[in-house]
Scaffold this motif. Structure first.
Motif, PDB file in Angstrom:
ATOM      1  N   LEU A 149      33.217  22.658  20.281  1.00  0.00           N
ATOM      2  CA  LEU A 149      31.772  22.588  20.509  1.00  0.00           C
ATOM      3  C   LEU A 149      30.988  22.903  19.247  1.00  0.00           C
ATOM      4  O   LEU A 149      30.062  22.165  18.881  1.00  0.00           O
ATOM      5  N   PHE A 150      31.349  23.977  18.564  1.00  0.00           N
ATOM      6  CA  PHE A 150      30.633  24.388  17.359  1.00  0.00           C
ATOM      7  C   PHE A 150      30.791  23.358  16.244  1.00  0.00           C
ATOM      8  O   PHE A 150      29.850  23.077  15.498  1.00  0.00           O
ATOM      9  N   VAL A 158      34.258  14.318  21.372  1.00  0.00           N
ATOM     10  CA  VAL A 158      33.530  14.442  22.641  1.00  0.00           C
ATOM     11  C   VAL A 158      34.498  14.337  23.816  1.00  0.00           C
ATOM     12  O   VAL A 158      34.402  15.105  24.786  1.00  0.00           O
ATOM     13  N   ARG A 159      35.449  13.410  23.748  1.00  0.00           N
ATOM     14  CA  ARG A 159      36.465  13.301  24.803  1.00  0.00           C
ATOM     15  C   ARG A 159      37.256  14.586  24.916  1.00  0.00           C
ATOM     16  O   ARG A 159      37.535  15.073  26.021  1.00  0.00           O
ATOM     17  N   SER A 160      37.633  15.138  23.783  1.00  0.00           N
ATOM     18  CA  SER A 160      38.387  16.385  23.775  1.00  0.00           C
ATOM     19  C   SER A 160      37.561  17.527  24.348  1.00  0.00           C
ATOM     20  O   SER A 160      38.062  18.351  25.116  1.00  0.00           O
ATOM     21  N   LEU A 189      36.227  21.310  28.636  1.00  0.00           N
ATOM     22  CA  LEU A 189      35.201  21.827  29.540  1.00  0.00           C
ATOM     23  C   LEU A 189      35.675  21.767  30.990  1.00  0.00           C
ATOM     24  O   LEU A 189      35.459  22.711  31.771  1.00  0.00           O
ATOM     25  N   LYS A 190      36.351  20.675  31.348  1.00  0.00           N
ATOM     26  CA  LYS A 190      36.890  20.531  32.698  1.00  0.00           C
ATOM     27  C   LYS A 190      37.933  21.604  32.977  1.00  0.00           C
ATOM     28  O   LYS A 190      37.929  22.245  34.037  1.00  0.00           O
TER      29      LYS A 190
END
Length: 231
Positions: free
Chosen positions: A158-159, A208-210, A215-216
């Motif tokens: 994310l960062f 983004v996919r990762s 996140l899931k």
């Protein structure tokens, strides 16, 4: 058969887009080098070169290092991909920091434009990434005591995306600066803007996919912990 064909087509499209992205990154690197060299790598030219190569080339390539369809790293092991990613991040982040500090030392007034303000935020992000990467390399056990591996990977992902977004935004806004409008053909600047947008969009596909996958998993883990605590 139809699903297999669709899957094959999807992979082919992704491979094509990834190859196009590498080509665009290479062309950007050539453009920044030629422009900076024509101005003897002085003052703003050096700032543009260091920050441009740092974000637009090295950090972009680092973010794609774990992408399965990346022709540069697809045959590397996961561990070597991580090493490749870390080296490029360290080099790119260091170039951004040096290029930004060099620019700051040249001027009395700073951060009066959106380019400067967003660039400052991106610089802080790079500094944090470099320090975090060095600390993680030197003291991995200490880092794991603070965050579990899954949480650490999520935050890193994310960062990294946020910092890259800020850096590319600063570069995009830099095309409006007096430096570019003075030394670059005005008809060529829109083309550079388009290339920057394309490189950004094509680069963040894999991260983004990762991130969404992490996140899931993070939500599932939190739900499981809540259910366990309720029992």
């Amino acid at each position: 058969m139809s699903q297999a064909n669709n899957s094959s087509l999807s992979l082919s499209v992704q491979q094509l887009l990834n190859s196009i992205n590498h080509l665009l990154i290479f062309l950007v690197a050539c453009f920044f080098f030629v422009l900076a060299r024509s101005l003897d790598f002085k003052d703003t030219a050096m700032h543009m070169f260091m920050v441009g190569i740092g974000f637009h080339v090295l950090v972009a390539e680092a973010l794609m290092s774990h992408y399965k369809l990346n022709p540069i790293t697809r045959f590397l092991s996961h561990r070597n991909k991580s090493r490749y990613h870390g080296i490029l991040q360290l080099l790119g982040g260091s170039m951004v920091l040096l290029g930004s500090l060099g620019k700051i030392s040249q001027k009395e007034q700073h951060f009066t434009t959106w380019h400067g303000k967003i660039g400052l935020a991106a610089t802080f992000g790079c500094a944090a990434s470099v320090l975090g990467g060095i600390l993680n390399f030197l003291q991995p056990k200490f880092i794991l005591k603070v965050f579990p591996p899954s949480e650490l990977r999520f935050r890193h992902n994310l960062f990294g995306l946020l910092t890259f977004t800020l850096g590319m935004a600063a570069i995009y806004l830099g095309y409006y600066s007096k430096f570019f409008t003075r030394f670059v053909d005005h008809q060529f600047i829109p083309a550079m803007m388009l290339v920057t947008v394309l490189v950004y969009l094509l680069t963040i596909i894999a991260p983004v996919r990762s991130l969404l996958s992490k996140l899931k998993y993070r939500r599932q883990k939190q739900n499981h912990q809540q259910e366990t605590a309720a029992k």
